[in-house]
Design a protein around this motif. Structure first.
Motif, PDB file in Angstrom:
ATOM      1  N   TRP A 162      -5.724  30.106 -13.557  1.00 14.90           N
ATOM      2  CA  TRP A 162      -6.276  29.701 -12.252  1.00 14.90           C
ATOM      3  C   TRP A 162      -7.741  29.324 -12.394  1.00 14.90           C
ATOM      4  O   TRP A 162      -8.182  28.270 -11.905  1.00 14.90           O
ATOM      5  CB  TRP A 162      -6.098  30.846 -11.258  1.00 14.90           C
ATOM      6  CG  TRP A 162      -6.903  30.700 -10.005  1.00 14.90           C
ATOM      7  CD1 TRP A 162      -6.602  29.931  -8.918  1.00 14.90           C
ATOM      8  CD2 TRP A 162      -8.151  31.339  -9.714  1.00 14.90           C
ATOM      9  NE1 TRP A 162      -7.588  30.050  -7.957  1.00 14.90           N
ATOM     10  CE2 TRP A 162      -8.547  30.910  -8.428  1.00 14.90           C
ATOM     11  CE3 TRP A 162      -8.964  32.238 -10.412  1.00 14.90           C
ATOM     12  CZ2 TRP A 162      -9.728  31.350  -7.825  1.00 14.90           C
ATOM     13  CZ3 TRP A 162     -10.143  32.674  -9.808  1.00 14.90           C
ATOM     14  CH2 TRP A 162     -10.500  32.235  -8.544  1.00 14.90           C
ATOM     15  N   TYR A 163      -8.499  30.158 -13.075  1.00 20.59           N
ATOM     16  CA  TYR A 163      -9.939  29.922 -13.215  1.00 20.59           C
ATOM     17  C   TYR A 163     -10.225  28.646 -14.002  1.00 20.59           C
ATOM     18  O   TYR A 163     -11.167  27.900 -13.686  1.00 20.59           O
ATOM     19  CB  TYR A 163     -10.581  31.124 -13.908  1.00 20.59           C
ATOM     20  CG  TYR A 163     -12.064  30.959 -14.160  1.00 20.59           C
ATOM     21  CD1 TYR A 163     -12.967  30.895 -13.107  1.00 20.59           C
ATOM     22  CD2 TYR A 163     -12.554  30.863 -15.465  1.00 20.59           C
ATOM     23  CE1 TYR A 163     -14.327  30.733 -13.343  1.00 20.59           C
ATOM     24  CE2 TYR A 163     -13.910  30.704 -15.714  1.00 20.59           C
ATOM     25  CZ  TYR A 163     -14.788  30.634 -14.641  1.00 20.59           C
ATOM     26  OH  TYR A 163     -16.131  30.472 -14.882  1.00 20.59           O
ATOM     27  N   GLU A 164      -9.400  28.365 -14.992  1.00 14.66           N
ATOM     28  CA  GLU A 164      -9.636  27.201 -15.860  1.00 14.66           C
ATOM     29  C   GLU A 164      -9.030  25.916 -15.313  1.00 14.66           C
ATOM     30  O   GLU A 164      -9.158  24.862 -15.935  1.00 14.66           O
ATOM     31  CB  GLU A 164      -9.112  27.492 -17.263  1.00 14.66           C
ATOM     32  CG  GLU A 164      -9.923  28.590 -17.973  1.00 14.66           C
ATOM     33  CD  GLU A 164      -9.424  28.876 -19.376  1.00 14.66           C
ATOM     34  OE1 GLU A 164      -8.237  28.559 -19.662  1.00 14.66           O
ATOM     35  OE2 GLU A 164     -10.217  29.402 -20.183  1.00 14.66           O
ATOM     36  N   GLY A 165      -8.352  25.987 -14.170  1.00 13.75           N
ATOM     37  CA  GLY A 165      -7.906  24.762 -13.519  1.00 13.75           C
ATOM     38  C   GLY A 165      -6.473  24.365 -13.774  1.00 13.75           C
ATOM     39  O   GLY A 165      -6.067  23.249 -13.421  1.00 13.75           O
ATOM     40  N   ASP A 166      -5.680  25.251 -14.376  1.00 10.79           N
ATOM     41  CA  ASP A 166      -4.254  24.978 -14.578  1.00 10.79           C
ATOM     42  C   ASP A 166      -3.502  25.629 -13.427  1.00 10.79           C
ATOM     43  O   ASP A 166      -2.950  26.718 -13.559  1.00 10.79           O
ATOM     44  CB  ASP A 166      -3.807  25.542 -15.928  1.00 10.79           C
ATOM     45  CG  ASP A 166      -2.332  25.276 -16.218  1.00 10.79           C
ATOM     46  OD1 ASP A 166      -1.732  24.441 -15.506  1.00 10.79           O
ATOM     47  OD2 ASP A 166      -1.796  25.920 -17.140  1.00 10.79           O
ATOM     48  N   VAL A 218     -13.261  26.400  -6.357  1.00 13.83           N
ATOM     49  CA  VAL A 218     -14.544  26.297  -5.653  1.00 13.83           C
ATOM     50  C   VAL A 218     -14.987  27.639  -5.087  1.00 13.83           C
ATOM     51  O   VAL A 218     -16.133  27.777  -4.662  1.00 13.83           O
ATOM     52  CB  VAL A 218     -14.454  25.271  -4.501  1.00 13.83           C
ATOM     53  CG1 VAL A 218     -14.161  23.887  -5.044  1.00 13.83           C
ATOM     54  CG2 VAL A 218     -13.411  25.682  -3.464  1.00 13.83           C
ATOM     55  N   ASP A 219     -14.108  28.617  -5.083  1.00 19.28           N
ATOM     56  CA  ASP A 219     -14.356  29.835  -4.328  1.00 19.28           C
ATOM     57  C   ASP A 219     -14.212  31.105  -5.151  1.00 19.28           C
ATOM     58  O   ASP A 219     -13.831  32.150  -4.634  1.00 19.28           O
ATOM     59  CB  ASP A 219     -13.415  29.894  -3.123  1.00 19.28           C
ATOM     60  CG  ASP A 219     -11.940  29.811  -3.516  1.00 19.28           C
ATOM     61  OD1 ASP A 219     -11.625  29.358  -4.629  1.00 19.28           O
ATOM     62  OD2 ASP A 219     -11.090  30.201  -2.696  1.00 19.28           O
ATOM     63  N   VAL A 220     -14.534  31.055  -6.424  1.00 17.05           N
ATOM     64  CA  VAL A 220     -14.414  32.244  -7.269  1.00 17.05           C
ATOM     65  C   VAL A 220     -15.602  33.164  -7.038  1.00 17.05           C
ATOM     66  O   VAL A 220     -16.748  32.730  -6.959  1.00 17.05           O
ATOM     67  CB  VAL A 220     -14.306  31.839  -8.760  1.00 17.05           C
ATOM     68  CG1 VAL A 220     -15.523  31.072  -9.231  1.00 17.05           C
ATOM     69  CG2 VAL A 220     -14.064  33.066  -9.634  1.00 17.05           C
ATOM     70  N   THR A 251     -15.207  38.387 -10.309  1.00 17.09           N
ATOM     71  CA  THR A 251     -13.975  37.781 -10.825  1.00 17.09           C
ATOM     72  C   THR A 251     -14.302  36.786 -11.931  1.00 17.09           C
ATOM     73  O   THR A 251     -13.670  36.801 -13.001  1.00 17.09           O
ATOM     74  CB  THR A 251     -13.215  37.083  -9.679  1.00 17.09           C
ATOM     75  OG1 THR A 251     -12.821  38.069  -8.719  1.00 17.09           O
ATOM     76  CG2 THR A 251     -11.982  36.359 -10.209  1.00 17.09           C
ATOM     77  N   GLU A 252     -15.281  35.943 -11.701  1.00 17.10           N
ATOM     78  CA  GLU A 252     -15.657  34.966 -12.726  1.00 17.10           C
ATOM     79  C   GLU A 252     -16.130  35.660 -13.994  1.00 17.10           C
ATOM     80  O   GLU A 252     -15.720  35.304 -15.110  1.00 17.10           O
ATOM     81  CB  GLU A 252     -16.749  34.047 -12.188  1.00 17.10           C
ATOM     82  CG  GLU A 252     -17.173  32.968 -13.182  1.00 17.10           C
ATOM     83  CD  GLU A 252     -18.116  31.962 -12.562  1.00 17.10           C
ATOM     84  OE1 GLU A 252     -18.020  30.766 -12.903  1.00 17.10           O
ATOM     85  OE2 GLU A 252     -18.958  32.366 -11.735  1.00 17.10           O
ATOM     86  N   ARG A 312     -14.177  35.421 -17.603  1.00 16.24           N
ATOM     87  CA  ARG A 312     -14.872  34.824 -18.748  1.00 16.24           C
ATOM     88  C   ARG A 312     -14.921  35.809 -19.916  1.00 16.24           C
ATOM     89  O   ARG A 312     -14.765  35.419 -21.083  1.00 16.24           O
ATOM     90  CB  ARG A 312     -16.279  34.392 -18.336  1.00 16.24           C
ATOM     91  CG  ARG A 312     -16.275  33.209 -17.385  1.00 16.24           C
ATOM     92  CD  ARG A 312     -17.661  32.791 -16.970  1.00 16.24           C
ATOM     93  NE  ARG A 312     -18.405  32.216 -18.075  1.00 16.24           N
ATOM     94  CZ  ARG A 312     -19.616  31.668 -17.962  1.00 16.24           C
ATOM     95  NH1 ARG A 312     -20.216  31.657 -16.777  1.00 16.24           N
ATOM     96  NH2 ARG A 312     -20.224  31.142 -18.996  1.00 16.24           N
ATOM     97  N   THR A 313     -15.115  37.081 -19.607  1.00 14.24           N
ATOM     98  CA  THR A 313     -15.076  38.083 -20.677  1.00 14.24           C
ATOM     99  C   THR A 313     -13.682  38.171 -21.285  1.00 14.24           C
ATOM    100  O   THR A 313     -13.530  38.229 -22.520  1.00 14.24           O
ATOM    101  CB  THR A 313     -15.498  39.460 -20.131  1.00 14.24           C
ATOM    102  OG1 THR A 313     -16.833  39.374 -19.638  1.00 14.24           O
ATOM    103  CG2 THR A 313     -15.422  40.521 -21.212  1.00 14.24           C
TER     104      THR A 313
END
Length: 316
Positions: free
Chosen positions: A89-93, A104-106, A110-111, A115-116
């Protein structure tokens, strides 16, 4: 008359509906909402700061979907599966998004957690530690309550899935307590019995702040809060996990229809979509999908998929 299947579907769609209803006025003040919507936001119309299409999922529903899909195909570790889906979800898939475009709303925690996790591959060591107590894991935790029937495992996985991004004990224990409330509701228990189960889990895990937040929720009158704009919450419903938990407890103990309760929560403003999503999950588990207005259901982005996922949870 609702049954377990209807309440399971209702729990997922309640999150989705509350999220979509509140997205229209996310970050707005009580005063502005009162001026713009004197009778409350009564329909899912989209818009808001991120200009959502009506019924489109925000991060609340999207990440709930990620956790739910992990339980359909958990592999060796459902927590690892959930972390991987949240990272997708975070990476756009993700459905409804241009491939590779981030959300746009992370939220910040959570981000940081995702990322970790992307760097280490370890879902148990990625979450923001003590001092980061936003509601970003509480908003997505409900699939664990619907998919796991064994209490010990349900509590353990509630804590671990929260900790992928939110490892502060207020967050992990809030998720465990919330899911114990849901588990009682979907089995047909009363709201009072469900809240007592949540308190028991919080006490067992030794987090008194969560016990206190539930007790605060038991005292709140949502209709009065919506009328006056005076919440009495520590962070005024602006993203703090225990504020959202207290509002959800107040919601499930409110005798009114699901729609009336969610309209009042949205009227409070601030983190309106997440507060309504978290409360909507409890109300849907209490009253079933049949309690959600048809006009709301008809526009929800993941309505059919969530209905299918819930049916599979109920079948299992």
């Amino acid at each position: 008359m609702t049954d377990r299947s209807d309440r399971t579907v209702g729990a997922l769609l309640g999150v989705h509906a509350g999220d979509a209803l509140g997205a229209t006025v996310e970050f707005d003040s009580w005063e502005y909402i009162r001026f713009r919507y004197p009778d409350g936001v009564r329909e899912i119309v989209g818009g808001g700061v991120f200009e959502w299409p009506p019924g489109h999922a925000t991060d609340d529903t999207d990440l709930t979907r990620a956790v739910a899909l992990a339980y359909l195909d958990p592999g060796d570790d459902v927590v690892l599966a959930a972390a991987r889906l949240m990272l997708s979800w975070y990476e756009g898939d993700w459905p409804g998004r241009v491939p590779g475009r981030p959300p746009v709303d992370v939220g910040g925690a959570t981000e940081g957690g995702l990322r970790t996790f992307a760097r280490t591959g370890d879902p148990d060591g990625s979450g923001a530690g003590p001092g980061r107590a936003g509601n970003g894991s509480l908003m997505r935790c409900i699939p664990t309550a619907l998919a796991v029937r064994e209490r010990e495992r349900r509590i353990r996985e509630s804590v671990r899935i929260s900790a992928v991004t939110h490892s502060d004990a207020r967050c992990t224990v809030a998720c465990a307590a919330y899911n114990e409330i849901v588990a009682v509701l979907v089995e047909g228990g009363s709201a009072a019995e469900a809240v007592a189960a949540g308190v028991a889990a919080a006490r067992e895990l030794g987090e008194r702040s969560v016990v206190a937040a539930i007790a605060l929720g038991e005292r709140l009158d949502l209709a009065e809060l919506a009328r006056t704009g005076v919440t009495g919450l520590p962070d005024d419903g602006n993203g703090y996990v225990l504020d959202s938990l207290a509002l959800a407890v107040a919601a499930v103990l409110d005798f009114r229809d699901l729609s009336d309760v969610l309209i009042d929560i949205v009227a409070l403003g601030n983190d309106s979509d997440t507060n309504a999503a978290i409360a909507g999950g409890l109300l849907g588990a209490r009253d079933g999908a049949s309690s959600i207005p048809d006009g709301w259901l008809s526009v929800l982005q993941f309505r059919e998929e969530f209905t299918g996922i819930a049916a599979e949870f109920a079948r299992r």
